[in-house]
Design a protein around this motif. Structure first.
Motif, mmCIF file in Angstrom:
data_model
loop_
_atom_site.group_PDB
_atom_site.id
_atom_site.type_symbol
_atom_site.label_atom_id
_atom_site.label_comp_id
_atom_site.label_asym_id
_atom_site.label_seq_id
_atom_site.Cartn_x
_atom_site.Cartn_y
_atom_site.Cartn_z
ATOM 1 N N LEU A 151 -7.072 -6.229 -1.086
ATOM 2 C CA LEU A 151 -7.455 -4.836 -1.183
ATOM 3 C C LEU A 151 -5.555 -4.245 -0.488
ATOM 4 O O LEU A 151 -4.912 -3.393 -0.127
ATOM 5 C CB LEU A 151 -7.453 -3.574 -0.023
ATOM 6 C CG LEU A 151 -7.910 -2.344 0.091
ATOM 7 C CD1 LEU A 151 -7.869 -1.421 -1.724
ATOM 8 C CD2 LEU A 151 -8.976 -1.278 0.412
ATOM 9 N N TYR A 152 -5.000 -5.412 0.522
ATOM 10 C CA TYR A 152 -3.855 -4.788 1.986
ATOM 11 C C TYR A 152 -2.648 -5.473 1.405
ATOM 12 O O TYR A 152 -2.190 -4.578 1.198
ATOM 13 C CB TYR A 152 -4.656 -5.620 3.346
ATOM 14 C CG TYR A 152 -3.056 -6.554 3.824
ATOM 15 C CD1 TYR A 152 -2.734 -4.664 4.371
ATOM 16 C CD2 TYR A 152 -1.998 -7.198 3.620
ATOM 17 C CE1 TYR A 152 -1.646 -5.007 5.197
ATOM 18 C CE2 TYR A 152 -0.566 -7.447 4.574
ATOM 19 C CZ TYR A 152 -0.937 -6.441 5.318
ATOM 20 O OH TYR A 152 0.630 -6.113 5.657
ATOM 21 N N GLY A 153 -3.287 -6.278 0.307
ATOM 22 C CA GLY A 153 -1.863 -7.106 -0.603
ATOM 23 C C GLY A 153 -2.096 -5.966 -1.817
ATOM 24 O O GLY A 153 -0.253 -5.896 -1.972
ATOM 25 N N TYR A 154 -3.107 -4.894 -1.904
ATOM 26 C CA TYR A 154 -2.284 -4.169 -3.385
ATOM 27 C C TYR A 154 -1.863 -3.065 -2.676
ATOM 28 O O TYR A 154 -1.018 -2.689 -3.154
ATOM 29 C CB TYR A 154 -3.368 -3.949 -3.860
ATOM 30 C CG TYR A 154 -3.744 -2.885 -4.864
ATOM 31 C CD1 TYR A 154 -2.740 -3.590 -6.541
ATOM 32 C CD2 TYR A 154 -4.111 -1.302 -4.792
ATOM 33 C CE1 TYR A 154 -2.926 -2.599 -7.255
ATOM 34 C CE2 TYR A 154 -3.794 -0.607 -5.488
ATOM 35 C CZ TYR A 154 -3.088 -0.978 -6.538
ATOM 36 O OH TYR A 154 -2.885 -0.460 -7.788
ATOM 37 N N THR A 155 -1.764 -2.169 -1.254
ATOM 38 C CA THR A 155 -1.623 -1.114 -0.918
ATOM 39 C C THR A 155 -0.891 -1.009 -0.070
ATOM 40 O O THR A 155 0.194 -0.030 0.381
ATOM 41 C CB THR A 155 -2.718 -0.444 0.186
ATOM 42 O OG1 THR A 155 -3.555 -1.366 0.462
ATOM 43 C CG2 THR A 155 -4.402 -0.248 -1.194
ATOM 44 N N THR A 156 -0.657 -2.594 0.474
ATOM 45 C CA THR A 156 1.164 -2.415 2.116
ATOM 46 C C THR A 156 1.672 -2.460 0.948
ATOM 47 O O THR A 156 2.723 -2.688 -0.054
ATOM 48 C CB THR A 156 0.832 -3.619 2.558
ATOM 49 O OG1 THR A 156 1.445 -4.008 3.368
ATOM 50 C CG2 THR A 156 1.191 -4.869 1.186
ATOM 51 N N LYS A 157 3.135 -1.720 1.961
ATOM 52 C CA LYS A 157 4.705 -1.510 1.823
ATOM 53 C C LYS A 157 5.494 -2.495 1.921
ATOM 54 O O LYS A 157 6.512 -2.529 1.833
ATOM 55 C CB LYS A 157 4.867 -0.108 2.107
ATOM 56 C CG LYS A 157 4.364 1.199 1.797
ATOM 57 C CD LYS A 157 3.957 1.768 0.229
ATOM 58 C CE LYS A 157 3.184 2.614 -0.152
ATOM 59 N NZ LYS A 157 2.931 2.671 -1.810
ATOM 60 N N LYS A 158 4.285 -3.799 2.719
ATOM 61 C CA LYS A 158 5.215 -4.838 2.903
ATOM 62 C C LYS A 158 5.188 -5.328 2.329
ATOM 63 O O LYS A 158 4.483 -5.790 1.707
ATOM 64 C CB LYS A 158 4.682 -5.355 4.723
ATOM 65 C CG LYS A 158 5.193 -6.141 5.477
ATOM 66 C CD LYS A 158 5.206 -6.588 6.562
ATOM 67 C CE LYS A 158 5.321 -7.681 7.106
ATOM 68 N NZ LYS A 158 5.083 -8.616 8.532
ATOM 69 N N ASP A 159 6.735 -6.227 2.408
ATOM 70 C CA ASP A 159 7.175 -7.235 1.394
ATOM 71 C C ASP A 159 6.471 -8.831 2.051
ATOM 72 O O ASP A 159 7.065 -8.873 2.633
ATOM 73 C CB ASP A 159 8.441 -7.264 1.507
ATOM 74 C CG ASP A 159 9.162 -8.599 0.270
ATOM 75 O OD1 ASP A 159 8.555 -8.936 -0.727
ATOM 76 O OD2 ASP A 159 10.307 -9.039 -0.382
ATOM 77 N N LEU A 160 5.662 -9.004 1.315
ATOM 78 C CA LEU A 160 4.972 -10.433 1.137
ATOM 79 C C LEU A 160 5.658 -12.016 1.219
ATOM 80 O O LEU A 160 5.312 -12.656 1.335
ATOM 81 C CB LEU A 160 3.276 -10.037 1.440
ATOM 82 C CG LEU A 160 2.617 -9.107 1.742
ATOM 83 C CD1 LEU A 160 0.799 -9.182 1.688
ATOM 84 C CD2 LEU A 160 2.993 -8.935 3.575
ATOM 85 N N SER A 161 6.570 -11.282 0.380
ATOM 86 C CA SER A 161 7.234 -12.601 -0.497
ATOM 87 C C SER A 161 7.587 -13.740 1.022
ATOM 88 O O SER A 161 7.487 -15.638 0.453
ATOM 89 C CB SER A 161 9.004 -12.510 -1.466
ATOM 90 O OG SER A 161 9.260 -11.888 -0.445
ATOM 91 N N GLY A 162 8.396 -13.436 1.865
ATOM 92 C CA GLY A 162 8.436 -14.305 2.694
ATOM 93 C C GLY A 162 7.405 -14.813 3.210
ATOM 94 O O GLY A 162 7.272 -16.482 4.093
ATOM 95 N N GLN A 189 0.107 -8.445 -4.319
ATOM 96 C CA GLN A 189 1.253 -7.919 -4.327
ATOM 97 C C GLN A 189 2.051 -8.498 -5.504
ATOM 98 O O GLN A 189 2.802 -7.468 -5.880
ATOM 99 C CB GLN A 189 1.864 -8.021 -2.658
ATOM 100 C CG GLN A 189 3.572 -7.337 -2.720
ATOM 101 C CD GLN A 189 3.761 -7.451 -2.174
ATOM 102 O OE1 GLN A 189 4.426 -8.256 -1.429
ATOM 103 N NE2 GLN A 189 3.633 -6.823 -0.630
ATOM 104 N N LYS A 190 2.024 -9.941 -5.565
ATOM 105 C CA LYS A 190 2.822 -10.998 -6.796
ATOM 106 C C LYS A 190 2.170 -10.164 -8.634
ATOM 107 O O LYS A 190 2.864 -9.465 -8.419
ATOM 108 C CB LYS A 190 2.878 -12.177 -6.696
ATOM 109 C CG LYS A 190 3.711 -12.819 -7.288
ATOM 110 C CD LYS A 190 3.742 -14.172 -7.432
ATOM 111 C CE LYS A 190 2.718 -14.533 -7.640
ATOM 112 N NZ LYS A 190 2.952 -16.160 -7.822
#
Length: 250
Positions: free
Chosen positions: A144-155, A204-205
């Motif tokens: 849920l966090y990965g789906y809703t967060t606006k922060k880019d998690l690619s790094g 997120q990806k």
């Protein structure tokens, strides 16, 4: 005379069109993600059912003998086959039909069930249930966090993948050379943290992929491969958590 040049009228008309497109996109995204989660959850459920019944039938004990470490040739094939399927799906997805990927995914889930049947020989049923529900709760929150967060998690994903490679090396070294219980405990803790992070990153990806495949024939393939990624995150987090909190039958 119609006030067609009134900017307020024009803005309202365009805003309505944008809202319609946005609503359609959001609805498509929800349907897409729901398909991913349905495939993932169905795969986990199938794996669990196969593992439980294979262990209860006594067939698991004939292929794998956790007490002595002995494994038959067929047992090794069963354990290594899922890895082969993952590589085949990952490198061959562009050439495969969606139906072929579906068949491989369900075959992978079944073979994983056969392979994971050993946990019912090693750990108590209560321990397995506790680890499973703890993993399910953690997975739901992280995804849920990965789906809703606006922060880019690619790094973060790059860092976690490097950590995963290091974790695999550490596991091999501990299994064949050190055989340290303390090191095994640290590896399990790191494994839980790494796959927890990968759950958010992969979600997120997968979500971001929708913009590129929406309305194309690739979407069915992306759904299956996304489900496979989340399945692997869930299963690995579960196994590392089981090693931390599981009670042995012996």
């Amino acid at each position: 005379m119609a006030n067609w040049s009134d900017p307020r009228t024009t803005a309202a008309r365009y805003a309505t069109g944008a809202d319609t497109r946005s609503d359609a996109y959001d609805a498509g995204l929800r349907s897409y993600m729901l398909s991913v989660y349905n495939y993932m959850a169905s795969g986990v459920l199938l794996t669990g059912i196969v593992a439980m019944f294979f262990a209860m039938s006594g067939a698991a004990a004939s292929l794998f003998n956790p007490a002595t470490g002995g494994t038959s040739v067929l047992g090794w094939i069963v354990m290594l086959a899922p890895l082969g399927i993952v590589f085949a799906m990952s490198f061959g997805q562009a050439r495969m039909k969606t139906s072929t990927l579906q068949m491989l995914y369900w075959g992978f889930a079944v073979l994983m069930g056969l392979s994971l049947s050993t946990i019912f020989l090693v750990y108590t049923g209560t321990s397995i249930a506790q680890a499973f529900f703890a993993t399910a709760a953690g997975f739901a929150g992280l995804s849920l966090y990965g789906y809703t967060t606006k922060k880019d998690l690619s790094g973060l994903g790059t860092f976690l993948i490097m950590g995963l490679v290091g974790l695999i090396v550490a596991m091999l070294l501990n299994a064949f050379f050190f055989q340290s219980g303390t090191m095994g405990l640290v590896i399990s803790m790191l494994g839980v943290l790494i796959f927890a992070g990968l759950t958010a990153y992969d979600t997120q990806k997968i979500k971001s992929m929708y913009a590129h495949v929406a309305g194309t024939e690739m979407m069915g393939k992306v759904v299956i491969m996304g489900a496979l990624s989340l399945y692997l995150d869930f299963i690995n987090m579960f196994l590392f958590l089981l090693r931390l909190m599981g009670n042995s039958r012996s």
